[in-house]
Write a protein that holds these residues in place. Structure first.
Motif, PDB file in Angstrom:
ATOM      1  N   GLN A   1      14.257   9.904  22.114  1.00 30.44           N
ATOM      2  CA  GLN A   1      15.311  10.813  21.677  1.00 30.44           C
ATOM      3  C   GLN A   1      15.406  10.937  20.163  1.00 30.44           C
ATOM      4  O   GLN A   1      15.921  11.919  19.649  1.00 30.44           O
ATOM      5  N   THR A   2      14.948   9.926  19.435  1.00 32.01           N
ATOM      6  CA  THR A   2      14.921   9.987  17.977  1.00 32.01           C
ATOM      7  C   THR A   2      13.787   9.120  17.462  1.00 32.01           C
ATOM      8  O   THR A   2      13.436   8.106  18.076  1.00 32.01           O
ATOM      9  N   GLN A   3      13.225   9.524  16.314  1.00 38.10           N
ATOM     10  CA  GLN A   3      12.114   8.771  15.742  1.00 38.10           C
ATOM     11  C   GLN A   3      12.420   8.258  14.332  1.00 38.10           C
ATOM     12  O   GLN A   3      11.558   7.669  13.688  1.00 38.10           O
ATOM     13  N   ASP A   4      13.647   8.493  13.832  1.00 37.11           N
ATOM     14  CA  ASP A   4      13.966   8.174  12.441  1.00 37.11           C
ATOM     15  C   ASP A   4      13.676   6.714  12.099  1.00 37.11           C
ATOM     16  O   ASP A   4      13.082   6.412  11.053  1.00 37.11           O
ATOM     17  N   HIS A   5      14.099   5.785  12.966  1.00 31.93           N
ATOM     18  CA  HIS A   5      13.908   4.362  12.672  1.00 31.93           C
ATOM     19  C   HIS A   5      12.426   3.988  12.696  1.00 31.93           C
ATOM     20  O   HIS A   5      11.988   3.108  11.953  1.00 31.93           O
ATOM     21  N   LEU A   6      11.659   4.666  13.533  1.00 32.91           N
ATOM     22  CA  LEU A   6      10.224   4.385  13.621  1.00 32.91           C
ATOM     23  C   LEU A   6       9.480   4.991  12.428  1.00 32.91           C
ATOM     24  O   LEU A   6       8.534   4.392  11.908  1.00 32.91           O
ATOM     25  N   SER A   7       9.919   6.158  11.987  1.00 33.16           N
ATOM     26  CA  SER A   7       9.315   6.787  10.806  1.00 33.16           C
ATOM     27  C   SER A   7       9.537   5.934   9.567  1.00 33.16           C
ATOM     28  O   SER A   7       8.656   5.822   8.700  1.00 33.16           O
ATOM     29  N   ALA A   8      10.720   5.317   9.478  1.00 36.12           N
ATOM     30  CA  ALA A   8      11.025   4.456   8.326  1.00 36.12           C
ATOM     31  C   ALA A   8      10.090   3.255   8.288  1.00 36.12           C
ATOM     32  O   ALA A   8       9.639   2.829   7.216  1.00 36.12           O
TER      33      ALA A   8
ATOM     34  N   ASP B   1       6.752   4.421   7.100  1.00 31.15           N
ATOM     35  CA  ASP B   1       6.779   4.664   5.654  1.00 31.15           C
ATOM     36  C   ASP B   1       6.701   3.366   4.852  1.00 31.15           C
ATOM     37  O   ASP B   1       6.257   3.368   3.698  1.00 31.15           O
ATOM     38  N   SER B   2       7.104   2.251   5.469  1.00 29.55           N
ATOM     39  CA  SER B   2       7.049   0.963   4.773  1.00 29.55           C
ATOM     40  C   SER B   2       5.625   0.409   4.701  1.00 29.55           C
ATOM     41  O   SER B   2       5.369  -0.568   3.994  1.00 29.55           O
ATOM     42  N   GLY B   3       4.703   1.018   5.471  1.00 33.60           N
ATOM     43  CA  GLY B   3       3.311   0.579   5.440  1.00 33.60           C
ATOM     44  C   GLY B   3       2.868  -0.180   6.661  1.00 33.60           C
ATOM     45  O   GLY B   3       1.686  -0.512   6.802  1.00 33.60           O
ATOM     46  N   LEU B   4       3.789  -0.476   7.581  1.00 39.65           N
ATOM     47  CA  LEU B   4       3.419  -1.202   8.799  1.00 39.65           C
ATOM     48  C   LEU B   4       2.772  -0.233   9.788  1.00 39.65           C
ATOM     49  O   LEU B   4       3.333   0.839  10.053  1.00 39.65           O
ATOM     50  N   PRO B   5       1.610  -0.572  10.342  1.00 37.95           N
ATOM     51  CA  PRO B   5       0.971   0.317  11.319  1.00 37.95           C
ATOM     52  C   PRO B   5       1.863   0.508  12.552  1.00 37.95           C
ATOM     53  O   PRO B   5       2.342  -0.454  13.144  1.00 37.95           O
ATOM     54  N   VAL B   6       2.087   1.755  12.939  1.00 36.71           N
ATOM     55  CA  VAL B   6       2.893   2.105  14.102  1.00 36.71           C
ATOM     56  C   VAL B   6       2.134   3.144  14.931  1.00 36.71           C
ATOM     57  O   VAL B   6       1.639   4.131  14.384  1.00 36.71           O
ATOM     58  N   VAL B   7       2.045   2.900  16.236  1.00 41.12           N
ATOM     59  CA  VAL B   7       1.443   3.871  17.146  1.00 41.12           C
ATOM     60  C   VAL B   7       2.407   4.092  18.305  1.00 41.12           C
ATOM     61  O   VAL B   7       2.901   3.132  18.903  1.00 41.12           O
ATOM     62  N   LEU B   8       2.675   5.351  18.615  1.00 36.80           N
ATOM     63  CA  LEU B   8       3.529   5.706  19.742  1.00 36.80           C
ATOM     64  C   LEU B   8       2.664   6.021  20.957  1.00 36.80           C
ATOM     65  O   LEU B   8       1.597   6.619  20.827  1.00 36.80           O
ATOM     66  N   VAL B   9       3.159   5.639  22.141  1.00 39.59           N
ATOM     67  CA  VAL B   9       2.441   5.902  23.385  1.00 39.59           C
ATOM     68  C   VAL B   9       3.367   6.615  24.362  1.00 39.59           C
ATOM     69  O   VAL B   9       4.528   6.218  24.523  1.00 39.59           O
ATOM     70  N   ASP B  10       2.853   7.632  25.008  1.00 43.52           N
ATOM     71  CA  ASP B  10       3.516   8.385  26.067  1.00 43.52           C
ATOM     72  C   ASP B  10       4.574   9.328  25.529  1.00 43.52           C
ATOM     73  O   ASP B  10       4.361  10.527  25.471  1.00 43.52           O
ATOM     74  N   ARG B  11       5.731   8.809  25.113  1.00 36.94           N
ATOM     75  CA  ARG B  11       6.822   9.679  24.672  1.00 36.94           C
ATOM     76  C   ARG B  11       6.758   9.887  23.160  1.00 36.94           C
ATOM     77  O   ARG B  11       7.435   9.190  22.394  1.00 36.94           O
ATOM     78  N   GLY B  12       5.937  10.809  22.778  1.00 37.96           N
ATOM     79  CA  GLY B  12       5.831  11.112  21.363  1.00 37.96           C
ATOM     80  C   GLY B  12       6.881  12.123  20.940  1.00 37.96           C
ATOM     81  O   GLY B  12       7.873  12.356  21.645  1.00 37.96           O
TER      82      GLY B  12
ATOM     83  N   LEU C   1      14.120  11.903  31.659  1.00 40.08           N
ATOM     84  CA  LEU C   1      15.105  11.931  30.584  1.00 40.08           C
ATOM     85  C   LEU C   1      14.987  13.240  29.812  1.00 40.08           C
ATOM     86  O   LEU C   1      13.995  13.466  29.118  1.00 40.08           O
ATOM     87  N   PRO C   2      15.984  14.114  29.903  1.00 36.38           N
ATOM     88  CA  PRO C   2      15.908  15.396  29.203  1.00 36.38           C
ATOM     89  C   PRO C   2      15.764  15.207  27.696  1.00 36.38           C
ATOM     90  O   PRO C   2      16.326  14.285  27.111  1.00 36.38           O
ATOM     91  N   GLY C   3      15.001  16.092  27.077  1.00 30.33           N
ATOM     92  CA  GLY C   3      14.812  16.044  25.637  1.00 30.33           C
ATOM     93  C   GLY C   3      13.652  15.192  25.180  1.00 30.33           C
ATOM     94  O   GLY C   3      13.282  15.214  24.003  1.00 30.33           O
ATOM     95  N   THR C   4      13.036  14.439  26.113  1.00 28.72           N
ATOM     96  CA  THR C   4      11.866  13.634  25.748  1.00 28.72           C
ATOM     97  C   THR C   4      10.601  14.462  25.961  1.00 28.72           C
ATOM     98  O   THR C   4      10.577  15.386  26.790  1.00 28.72           O
ATOM     99  N   LEU C   5       9.563  14.136  25.216  1.00 33.78           N
ATOM    100  CA  LEU C   5       8.335  14.925  25.269  1.00 33.78           C
ATOM    101  C   LEU C   5       7.730  15.017  26.669  1.00 33.78           C
ATOM    102  O   LEU C   5       7.393  16.124  27.110  1.00 33.78           O
ATOM    103  N   PRO C   6       7.570  13.905  27.414  1.00 36.64           N
ATOM    104  CA  PRO C   6       6.977  14.039  28.754  1.00 36.64           C
ATOM    105  C   PRO C   6       7.799  14.938  29.664  1.00 36.64           C
ATOM    106  O   PRO C   6       7.248  15.754  30.403  1.00 36.64           O
ATOM    107  N   ASN C   7       9.118  14.782  29.623  1.00 33.98           N
ATOM    108  CA  ASN C   7       9.964  15.595  30.486  1.00 33.98           C
ATOM    109  C   ASN C   7       9.863  17.070  30.124  1.00 33.98           C
ATOM    110  O   ASN C   7       9.676  17.938  30.991  1.00 33.98           O
ATOM    111  N   ASP C   8       9.961  17.373  28.828  1.00 38.09           N
ATOM    112  CA  ASP C   8       9.922  18.766  28.398  1.00 38.09           C
ATOM    113  C   ASP C   8       8.559  19.402  28.651  1.00 38.09           C
ATOM    114  O   ASP C   8       8.469  20.581  29.044  1.00 38.09           O
ATOM    115  N   GLU C   9       7.491  18.625  28.440  1.00 39.48           N
ATOM    116  CA  GLU C   9       6.144  19.164  28.678  1.00 39.48           C
ATOM    117  C   GLU C   9       5.890  19.381  30.169  1.00 39.48           C
ATOM    118  O   GLU C   9       5.217  20.345  30.564  1.00 39.48           O
TER     119      GLU C   9
END
Length: 339
Positions: free
Chosen positions: A130-137, A140-151, A189-197
């Motif tokens: 539903q939100t990615q702000d905390h993950l984007s932060a 941005d700090s330099g820690l490798p982050v990979v999202l799976v499924d619900r992008g 879950l409405p609003g998530t990428l898998p559901n909307d796609e």
């Protein structure tokens, strides 16, 4: 009492520094002979010496930990993703900590914070979506982050997702080919990428046959068994003429099966059922479910490879969106309807 490095050094007749370098694979770097190295390792094994991971982390300024975040470990799909990432990460010498957010963003933010406090070196997240702000932060700090499924659409984060739209369109067309026109949709879950796609794929399948999308045939608020169960009851009360259900997840489908049993509706004799995802024991169910199967192994391994590449010092992947294809498995949960 645990055996100390000094006890190993004393027993082997060497200094603590020589013992440490021999056990850490740095003997050649410090010109320690193979004979001495072998003697230290043999002595350590006899004494049952176990190196302190905490001390090693402090010395190398590395924890060797990868965090894996999933929304629901009871869902076989996410459990399989976590397992694939764990196996791949362990092959590269990393340990994995898996946490379950219980499908809430608040828990996701809290648990990610706890993982960061453990000095993880990378993060693999199947987000609530539903939100990615905390993950984007964190990215941005330099820690490798990979999202799976619900992008997320247009995200700067590296993402590994399935071709949800194509899979849902295939499933919809299969139901239409069997004569079904009144199809109940058990969404996640409405609003998530898998559901909307998946909704977009459903709409595309209907549009191919010049059929309109009826929003009154849509129900559900989560990818859970509870949502599938309640949605099935609601839809069959609202539209008694429904001949098929399209569940957007396996837990949704299991909830639907429980509801239809209570209502005295048999699958597929009275009601056809198709689902997204797949489970290892699907072929052994009393009603083997026709499903759009995601390649869980490819999803997990791709995510792990993207993380370990970055941990090895490689540049961040240039390709941000990695799409894994799905395939339709036609089992015995769809019947033909006379038009």
């Amino acid at each position: 009492m645990s055996v100390t490095l000094k006890q190993v050094a004393d027993a082997a007749g060497v200094s603590v520094s020589v013992a440490s370098r021999s056990l850490n694979g740095r003997a050649r770097e410090y010109r320690i002979s193979e004979t001495t190295e072998k003697s230290v390792k043999t002595t350590a094994a006899k004494l049952g010496f176990q190196p302190s991971q905490v001390a090693r982390s402090l010395r190398l300024k590395r924890s060797g930990l990868v965090g894996v975040v999933v929304p629901d470990l009871s869902n076989p799909f996410f459990a399989s993703i976590a397992r694939e990432v764990t196996l791949a990460a362990e092959q590269d010498g990393y340990s994995v900590i898996v946490v379950d957010t219980r499908e809430t963003t608040a828990n996701e933010e809290k648990l990610v914070g706890q993982l960061l406090a453990r000095q993880i070196e990378a993060l693999v997240v199947c987000p609530v979506g539903q939100t990615q702000d905390h993950l984007s932060a964190i990215h941005d700090s330099g820690l490798p982050v990979v999202l799976v499924d619900r992008g997320f659409p247009d995200s700067k984060l590296t993402q590994v997702t399935s071709n949800h739209r194509a899979g849902a369109q295939q499933a919809t067309e299969l139901l239409l080919d069997h004569g079904h026109r009144l199809i109940g949709i058990l969404q996640g879950l409405p609003g998530t990428l898998p559901n909307d796609e998946r909704l977009a794929g459903l709409r595309a399948g209907l549009a191919q046959r010049n059929l309109d999308f009826d929003t009154t045939l849509l129900a559900g608020d989560n990818f859970s068994e509870r949502s599938g169960y309640e949605s099935t009851h609601a839809l069959l009360r609202r539209h008694r003429g429904i001949t098929a259900l399209f569940a957007f997840s396996t837990p949704n489908a299991l909830g639907a099966l429980r509801a239809t049993l209570e209502l005295g509706r048999r699958v597929p004799e009275d009601l056809s059922l198709v689902t997204f995802d797949d489970i290892p024991f699907a072929d052994f169910m009393s009603v083997p479910l026709t499903t759009v199967a995601q390649d869980v192994t490819a999803l997990g391994r791709t995510a792990a490879d993207l993380i370990t590449q970055q941990l090895s010092g490689s540049k961040p992947p240039r390709l941000k969106n990695h799409c894994v294809q799905v395939h339709l498995i036609n089992r015995n949960s769809i019947r033909e309807v006379k038009r």
